[in-house]
Design a protein around this motif. Structure first.
Motif, PDB file in Angstrom:
ATOM      1  N   PRO A  19      -2.175  -9.870  -4.326  1.00  0.00           N
ATOM      2  CA  PRO A  19      -1.724  -8.535  -4.748  1.00  0.00           C
ATOM      3  C   PRO A  19      -0.383  -8.178  -4.117  1.00  0.00           C
ATOM      4  O   PRO A  19      -0.059  -8.641  -3.018  1.00  0.00           O
ATOM      5  CB  PRO A  19      -2.824  -7.611  -4.237  1.00  0.00           C
ATOM      6  CG  PRO A  19      -3.540  -8.373  -3.187  1.00  0.00           C
ATOM      7  CD  PRO A  19      -3.359  -9.818  -3.499  1.00  0.00           C
ATOM      8  N   PRO A  20       0.412  -7.377  -4.797  1.00  0.00           N
ATOM      9  CA  PRO A  20       1.701  -6.964  -4.230  1.00  0.00           C
ATOM     10  C   PRO A  20       1.483  -6.020  -3.058  1.00  0.00           C
ATOM     11  O   PRO A  20       0.438  -5.382  -2.936  1.00  0.00           O
ATOM     12  CB  PRO A  20       2.385  -6.238  -5.393  1.00  0.00           C
ATOM     13  CG  PRO A  20       1.275  -5.794  -6.270  1.00  0.00           C
ATOM     14  CD  PRO A  20       0.185  -6.808  -6.114  1.00  0.00           C
ATOM     15  N   SER A  21       2.467  -5.926  -2.181  1.00  0.00           N
ATOM     16  CA  SER A  21       2.333  -5.058  -1.006  1.00  0.00           C
ATOM     17  C   SER A  21       2.525  -3.586  -1.357  1.00  0.00           C
ATOM     18  O   SER A  21       2.114  -2.710  -0.606  1.00  0.00           O
ATOM     19  CB  SER A  21       3.330  -5.477   0.073  1.00  0.00           C
ATOM     20  OG  SER A  21       4.646  -5.405  -0.454  1.00  0.00           O
ATOM     21  N   VAL A  22       3.155  -3.308  -2.496  1.00  0.00           N
ATOM     22  CA  VAL A  22       3.399  -1.932  -2.934  1.00  0.00           C
ATOM     23  C   VAL A  22       2.915  -1.803  -4.372  1.00  0.00           C
ATOM     24  O   VAL A  22       3.154  -2.677  -5.195  1.00  0.00           O
ATOM     25  CB  VAL A  22       4.911  -1.600  -2.855  1.00  0.00           C
ATOM     26  CG1 VAL A  22       5.188  -0.222  -3.416  1.00  0.00           C
ATOM     27  CG2 VAL A  22       5.411  -1.702  -1.436  1.00  0.00           C
ATOM     28  N   VAL A  23       2.235  -0.707  -4.650  1.00  0.00           N
ATOM     29  CA  VAL A  23       1.770  -0.436  -6.007  1.00  0.00           C
ATOM     30  C   VAL A  23       2.775   0.504  -6.666  1.00  0.00           C
ATOM     31  O   VAL A  23       3.095   1.565  -6.138  1.00  0.00           O
ATOM     32  CB  VAL A  23       0.367   0.213  -5.988  1.00  0.00           C
ATOM     33  CG1 VAL A  23      -0.085   0.578  -7.388  1.00  0.00           C
ATOM     34  CG2 VAL A  23      -0.634  -0.724  -5.324  1.00  0.00           C
ATOM     35  N   SER A  24       3.268   0.096  -7.822  1.00  0.00           N
ATOM     36  CA  SER A  24       4.242   0.921  -8.534  1.00  0.00           C
ATOM     37  C   SER A  24       3.557   2.147  -9.134  1.00  0.00           C
ATOM     38  O   SER A  24       2.338   2.206  -9.235  1.00  0.00           O
ATOM     39  CB  SER A  24       4.913   0.106  -9.639  1.00  0.00           C
ATOM     40  OG  SER A  24       3.992  -0.142 -10.682  1.00  0.00           O
ATOM     41  N   THR A  25       4.349   3.105  -9.551  1.00  0.00           N
ATOM     42  CA  THR A  25       3.819   4.304 -10.191  1.00  0.00           C
ATOM     43  C   THR A  25       3.072   3.934 -11.458  1.00  0.00           C
ATOM     44  O   THR A  25       1.978   4.452 -11.720  1.00  0.00           O
ATOM     45  CB  THR A  25       4.962   5.284 -10.510  1.00  0.00           C
ATOM     46  OG1 THR A  25       5.644   5.609  -9.296  1.00  0.00           O
ATOM     47  CG2 THR A  25       4.444   6.541 -11.166  1.00  0.00           C
ATOM     48  N   LYS A  26       3.622   3.027 -12.230  1.00  0.00           N
ATOM     49  CA  LYS A  26       2.977   2.596 -13.466  1.00  0.00           C
ATOM     50  C   LYS A  26       1.634   1.939 -13.174  1.00  0.00           C
ATOM     51  O   LYS A  26       0.639   2.209 -13.858  1.00  0.00           O
ATOM     52  CB  LYS A  26       3.896   1.627 -14.221  1.00  0.00           C
ATOM     53  CG  LYS A  26       3.369   1.215 -15.570  1.00  0.00           C
ATOM     54  CD  LYS A  26       4.376   0.348 -16.293  1.00  0.00           C
ATOM     55  CE  LYS A  26       3.853  -0.040 -17.666  1.00  0.00           C
ATOM     56  NZ  LYS A  26       4.823  -0.835 -18.407  1.00  0.00           N
ATOM     57  N   ASP A  27       1.582   1.082 -12.160  1.00  0.00           N
ATOM     58  CA  ASP A  27       0.325   0.441 -11.775  1.00  0.00           C
ATOM     59  C   ASP A  27      -0.694   1.481 -11.300  1.00  0.00           C
ATOM     60  O   ASP A  27      -1.880   1.399 -11.623  1.00  0.00           O
ATOM     61  CB  ASP A  27       0.549  -0.594 -10.676  1.00  0.00           C
ATOM     62  CG  ASP A  27       1.294  -1.821 -11.180  1.00  0.00           C
ATOM     63  OD1 ASP A  27       1.240  -2.100 -12.397  1.00  0.00           O
ATOM     64  OD2 ASP A  27       1.926  -2.495 -10.344  1.00  0.00           O
ATOM     65  N   SER A  28      -0.228   2.430 -10.532  1.00  0.00           N
ATOM     66  CA  SER A  28      -1.108   3.487 -10.034  1.00  0.00           C
ATOM     67  C   SER A  28      -1.712   4.286 -11.180  1.00  0.00           C
ATOM     68  O   SER A  28      -2.910   4.601 -11.178  1.00  0.00           O
ATOM     69  CB  SER A  28      -0.335   4.411  -9.104  1.00  0.00           C
ATOM     70  OG  SER A  28      -1.126   5.481  -8.689  1.00  0.00           O
ATOM     71  N   LEU A  29      -0.902   4.609 -12.174  1.00  0.00           N
ATOM     72  CA  LEU A  29      -1.402   5.337 -13.336  1.00  0.00           C
ATOM     73  C   LEU A  29      -2.403   4.497 -14.125  1.00  0.00           C
ATOM     74  O   LEU A  29      -3.406   5.013 -14.622  1.00  0.00           O
ATOM     75  CB  LEU A  29      -0.242   5.761 -14.237  1.00  0.00           C
ATOM     76  CG  LEU A  29       0.683   6.827 -13.644  1.00  0.00           C
ATOM     77  CD1 LEU A  29       1.916   7.020 -14.535  1.00  0.00           C
ATOM     78  CD2 LEU A  29      -0.051   8.133 -13.457  1.00  0.00           C
ATOM     79  N   TYR A  30      -2.146   3.209 -14.223  1.00  0.00           N
ATOM     80  CA  TYR A  30      -3.074   2.329 -14.927  1.00  0.00           C
ATOM     81  C   TYR A  30      -4.402   2.235 -14.174  1.00  0.00           C
ATOM     82  O   TYR A  30      -5.473   2.265 -14.793  1.00  0.00           O
ATOM     83  CB  TYR A  30      -2.467   0.942 -15.126  1.00  0.00           C
ATOM     84  CG  TYR A  30      -3.355   0.050 -15.950  1.00  0.00           C
ATOM     85  CD1 TYR A  30      -3.562   0.301 -17.306  1.00  0.00           C
ATOM     86  CD2 TYR A  30      -4.012  -1.026 -15.378  1.00  0.00           C
ATOM     87  CE1 TYR A  30      -4.395  -0.494 -18.062  1.00  0.00           C
ATOM     88  CE2 TYR A  30      -4.850  -1.832 -16.124  1.00  0.00           C
ATOM     89  CZ  TYR A  30      -5.040  -1.566 -17.468  1.00  0.00           C
ATOM     90  OH  TYR A  30      -5.868  -2.356 -18.209  1.00  0.00           O
ATOM     91  N   LEU A  31      -4.357   2.142 -12.854  1.00  0.00           N
ATOM     92  CA  LEU A  31      -5.593   2.120 -12.067  1.00  0.00           C
ATOM     93  C   LEU A  31      -6.388   3.409 -12.250  1.00  0.00           C
ATOM     94  O   LEU A  31      -7.620   3.379 -12.384  1.00  0.00           O
ATOM     95  CB  LEU A  31      -5.272   1.897 -10.580  1.00  0.00           C
ATOM     96  CG  LEU A  31      -4.780   0.497 -10.224  1.00  0.00           C
ATOM     97  CD1 LEU A  31      -4.194   0.488  -8.818  1.00  0.00           C
ATOM     98  CD2 LEU A  31      -5.897  -0.514 -10.359  1.00  0.00           C
ATOM     99  N   THR A  32      -5.689   4.532 -12.286  1.00  0.00           N
ATOM    100  CA  THR A  32      -6.347   5.814 -12.530  1.00  0.00           C
ATOM    101  C   THR A  32      -7.010   5.820 -13.901  1.00  0.00           C
ATOM    102  O   THR A  32      -8.154   6.272 -14.052  1.00  0.00           O
ATOM    103  CB  THR A  32      -5.332   6.972 -12.437  1.00  0.00           C
ATOM    104  OG1 THR A  32      -4.734   6.951 -11.145  1.00  0.00           O
ATOM    105  CG2 THR A  32      -5.983   8.310 -12.680  1.00  0.00           C
ATOM    106  N   ASP A  33      -6.317   5.288 -14.898  1.00  0.00           N
ATOM    107  CA  ASP A  33      -6.893   5.192 -16.243  1.00  0.00           C
ATOM    108  C   ASP A  33      -8.136   4.300 -16.254  1.00  0.00           C
ATOM    109  O   ASP A  33      -9.142   4.645 -16.874  1.00  0.00           O
ATOM    110  CB  ASP A  33      -5.866   4.637 -17.237  1.00  0.00           C
ATOM    111  CG  ASP A  33      -4.802   5.646 -17.623  1.00  0.00           C
ATOM    112  OD1 ASP A  33      -4.994   6.857 -17.355  1.00  0.00           O
ATOM    113  OD2 ASP A  33      -3.774   5.226 -18.188  1.00  0.00           O
ATOM    114  N   MET A  34      -8.067   3.162 -15.576  1.00  0.00           N
ATOM    115  CA  MET A  34      -9.219   2.259 -15.540  1.00  0.00           C
ATOM    116  C   MET A  34     -10.432   2.941 -14.910  1.00  0.00           C
ATOM    117  O   MET A  34     -11.552   2.793 -15.396  1.00  0.00           O
ATOM    118  CB  MET A  34      -8.885   0.976 -14.768  1.00  0.00           C
ATOM    119  CG  MET A  34      -8.012   0.030 -15.535  1.00  0.00           C
ATOM    120  SD  MET A  34      -7.862  -1.653 -14.873  1.00  0.00           S
ATOM    121  CE  MET A  34      -7.841  -1.461 -13.131  1.00  0.00           C
TER     122      MET A  34
END
Length: 94
Positions: A19-34
């Motif tokens: 996994p990357p050391s930093v989660v991007s805003t887009k990734d964070s939003l996708y995780l919230t959606d999941m």
């Protein structure tokens, strides 16, 4: 040989092995959606299982709800892992 092919395919498809050391805003939003999708599916399965008369179908719907609950909990486990707690500072926040 097969392992090399899998690694090559993973690199071509853009799948990260770590996994990357930093989660991007887009990734964070996708995780919230999941999380939202799994929670909603879990709630709907519970509701429809309660409405169901056929016991076999009811059990299958309940299994589906449990599957979504496990997915929800697994995502939370990954997000709350000690590796993610090492750097609590979020970029752009003070």
């Amino acid at each position: 040989m097969q392992q090399q092919n899998m690694n090559f395919q993973s690199q071509q498809q853009g799948i990260l092995q770590t996994p990357p050391s930093v989660v991007s805003t887009k990734d964070s939003l996708y995780l919230t959606d999941m999380l939202s999708w799994n929670l909603l599916a879990m709630k709907k399965a519970h509701f429809f299982a309660q409405q169901c008369q056929d016991q076999e179908l009811k059990m299958e719907i309940e299994n589906c709800g449990r599957m979504h609950q496990k997915h929800y909990e697994k995502i939370l486990t990954h997000l709350n892992s000690p590796q993610n707690q090492m750097n609590p500072q979020v970029p752009g926040r003070q």
